[in-house]
Design a protein around this motif. Sequence first.
Motif: not given
Length: 160
Positions: A65-67, A78, A34
């Motif tokens: 944003s989180e990938w 994402y 992550t």
Amino acid sequence: MKKVIALTGVLAILLASCSISKDARSKRNLLSGTWSLNDVSFENNTGNFKAVLFNDVEDICLEGSEWFFRDNNSTGRYTISPSTLCNGGDRYIRWSVVERAENYNSQLQFKFIDEKNKDISGGLGYRLNIENLTENTMTLKSNVQVDGAPVTVVYSFTKK
């Protein structure tokens, strides 16, 4: 018996031809996990930019944003936080690392899929140059044209 040996040989050659390089495997392992996209910036041009990236959201929406990259099946997502400017939620992707010719950076490529891992992009996708990739940081870049002039979009990540 000869048919079994021949079949085994053909299968071994086929598997070897489908394997990825050690460098690509190493990058895949580093990518797995992550990441937070901390900053989206622009190089090689002056002025203020407002861009829709990945044919999805404005650059400001991607910041924060989180990938997530899953190495074992090359899927991920994402997640955009919802706001008045941003259509929040998960965007599912299928990704890979592409090795390029000598003196060129490897690339992260991805395309959009649905929750059941089916292609929803008609086979179209995106490639970003891997400029830097360590256990804790990643910098990706993509080159685009704005009014006929080159602009480089820079994506700066930290691993969670």
